[in-house]
Design an enzyme around this catalytic site. Structure first.
Site, PDB file in Angstrom:
ATOM      1  N   ASP A  93       0.626  -1.301   0.261  1.00  0.00           N
ATOM      2  CA  ASP A  93      -0.146  -0.035  -0.117  1.00  0.00           C
ATOM      3  C   ASP A  93       0.889   1.272  -0.106  1.00  0.00           C
ATOM      4  OD1 ASP A  93      -2.265  -1.606   0.284  1.00  0.00           O
ATOM      5  OD2 ASP A  93      -2.263  -1.592   2.223  1.00  0.00           O
TER       6      ASP A  93
ATOM      7  N   GLU B 105     -10.648   0.737  -5.017  1.00  0.00           N
ATOM      8  CA  GLU B 105     -10.202   0.964  -3.772  1.00  0.00           C
ATOM      9  C   GLU B 105      -8.889   1.725  -3.755  1.00  0.00           C
ATOM     10  OE1 GLU B 105     -11.060  -2.882  -1.600  1.00  0.00           O
ATOM     11  OE2 GLU B 105      -8.648  -3.005  -1.476  1.00  0.00           O
TER      12      GLU B 105
END
Length: 526
Positions: free
Chosen positions: A48, A204
């Protein structure tokens, strides 16, 4: 008689070569030394990613899940050579499970931070699973950080400051894909408006970046392991969206772009690997019709395996690994499996050693104060020297892995006072733990010490545990799988683990003193 200059130079160079050969090897070196680098710059589980530039410095924020301290930030001058700069959260809060009490938060904790620099401060937005989104600020990434929570949870928040200084967060969750824009108050403490601005099925991991008159939104689509790019003239749209790259064929599925001081842009993107976890690749990009394209005009739409370093002249550098435990604080490469019990470990009770005091637990998976660092690809070898004199009956203290497959080799003190080695393998299948224990030989003690070895070969997806008998490694048990699985385990690639626990129902456990931890990126016989 004074030696000739040439002889003195030769002797000095020889001594330097011997010194370098004796030093512990570092982690994977992506810098090829010829102005190029090989992906990934960090061959470890750094998921991430969010990367920004401040002046000539780059900063990289990454997910840390339940590990404590939480929310790691790295620093680089060239996007290739990185060091760990600090952590935002000294401890995680939100309930006893963060302390491994009455449950655990493996696979939960800190997710997908968004890092920005505004008004002379670093500002990071992140969401701890099950809690509202927090924003933290600091003048330096090393901290101290001051934090506050918003009134809601924004999944994978994308913090964005527009040219007028106004602040926003974009958020989307893959089960839906609707992108919601949250407007923030000037002091960043309140959400003043929430507005749906776009929809991308399954999206997302949003990131927002402005370039000139265009605002670009990058989204991961996990179900396809792909990334989309959207652009609009205004945050409220209208947005147009294209498919960018994917993990299977072109190099990744979650990331964005970052500008360089000379006006060029570079891309970063996360890629799932079957054993080590999620690694971050960096790529040149070029612009076509005001769209960023990963790669080069000669090889578009893919992350190159080897590329020119975006900034030349910076020396090779990697995150720390080895530790002699001589400093008054733990190195930044270390993190506990959950919040530690600070009464059960010390660097000062025996200077030059890390003392781990046995914690009460039903087993390895539930034991507090397991000290971890990331496994490094493509190969890791970790040796640890343990002083076992302080072990009490029932203590199990040693070296292993933490992840989906948890393998360990422990020194165990028996009720008769004797010492033996024991191998455990615990596999988290989500609804249950499958555990096996293999007794080992009596430890041939010399002054109550033993050296243990963990090897992780990510090219073969296999690990091995051994103890050192003189200079000979004696394997204990079979090889075990190295597995990354987001649904079970820790949602991370295999981590190195130093542990010390006791399953006895009553009484005080003892301790193990860790003399040193030494990492190498090659086999002992190479």
């Amino acid at each position: 008689m004074k030696q000739p200059l040439a002889v003195r130079i030769a002797l000095a160079l020889g001594a330097a070569a011997l010194l370098l050969a004796a030093l512990p090897a570092l982690a994977w070196q992506a810098d090829n030394g010829d102005g190029t680098y090989t992906n990934p710059p960090l061959y470890a589980d750094y998921p991430d990613p969010d990367v920004i530039r401040v002046g000539e410095d780059f900063y990289f924020a990454t997910t840390t899940f339940a590990n404590s301290p939480g929310l790691r930030i790295l620093h680089s001058r060239d996007l290739v050579n990185w060091r760990i700069a600090g952590h935002v959260l000294p401890r995680l809060d939100g309930g006893p499970a963060f302390d491994l009490t009455g449950g655990n938060v493996y696979r939960r904790g800190v997710f997908a931070p968004s890092l920005r620099f505004q008004g002379g401060e670093f500002i990071v937005a992140f969401t701890v699973v099950g809690q509202n989104t927090r924003l933290c600020r600091a003048a330096q990434v090393a901290g101290p950080w001051r934090c506050h929570a918003l009134d809601r949870a924004a999944f994978d928040p994308a913090l964005f400051f527009d040219t007028d200084g106004r602040a926003y967060i974009a958020t989307a969750i893959g089960s839906d894909g609707t992108v919601t824009l949250l407007s923030l108050s000037a002091d960043l403490t309140r959400v003043t408006e929430a507005r749906r601005i776009h929809h991308i099925p399954g999206a997302e991991g949003s990131k927002l970046v402005r370039r000139g008159d265009w605002i670009y939104m990058f989204n991961a689509v996990p179900r396809r392991l792909a990334m989309t790019i959207s652009r609009a003239r205004a945050l409220t749209g209208p947005w147009e969206t294209i498919h960018a790259i994917d993990s299977a064929t072109s190099g990744g599925h979650q990331g964005a772009i970052v500008d360089l001081a000379d006006g060029r842009w570079w891309g970063f993107v996360m890629q799932d690997k079957p054993a080590i976890g999620r690694v971050t690749n960096f790529s040149p990009i070029f612009w076509r019709d005001d769209w960023p394209v990963w790669g080069t005009p000669e090889a578009p739409n893919r992350v190159p395996a080897v590329a020119r370093k975006p900034v030349q002249g910076q020396p090779p550098q990697q995150p720390a690994t080895s530790d002699e435990f001589d400093a008054p604080a733990l190195g930044l490469q270390w993190a506990w499996n959950h919040n530690p019990d600070d009464t059960r470990w010390s660097l000062s009770e025996r200077p030059g050693f890390l003392r781990l005091k046995a914690t009460r637990a039903t087993g390895f998976w539930t034991a507090r104060n397991t000290l971890t660092q990331k496994g490094q690809g493509p190969y890791s070898r970790a040796d640890v020297r343990l002083d076992l004199a302080g072990l009490a009956a029932g203590d199990r203290c040693g070296l292993g892995t933490l992840g989906k497959v948890n393998a360990g080799i422990a020194a165990v003190r028996g009720e008769d006072g004797g010492l033996r080695l024991e191998r455990h393998t615990i596999i988290d299948n989500g609804d249950r733990l499958a555990a096996t224990v293999q007794p080992g030989p009596d430890v041939p003690l010399a002054a109550g010490t033993v050296t243990l070895r963990l090897e992780m070969d990510f090219t073969r997806e296999r690990g091995r545990l051994s103890w050192l008998d003189g200079g000979t490694a004696r394997p204990l048990g079979d090889e075990f799988e190295l597995v990354y699985d987001w649904r079970t385990g820790t949602f991370q690639g295999p981590q190195v683990a130093l542990f010390c626990f006791n399953t006895a129902a009553a009484g005080n456990g003892g301790h193990v003193d860790v003399d040193w931890f030494r990492f190498a990126d090659r086999r002992a016989d190479d």
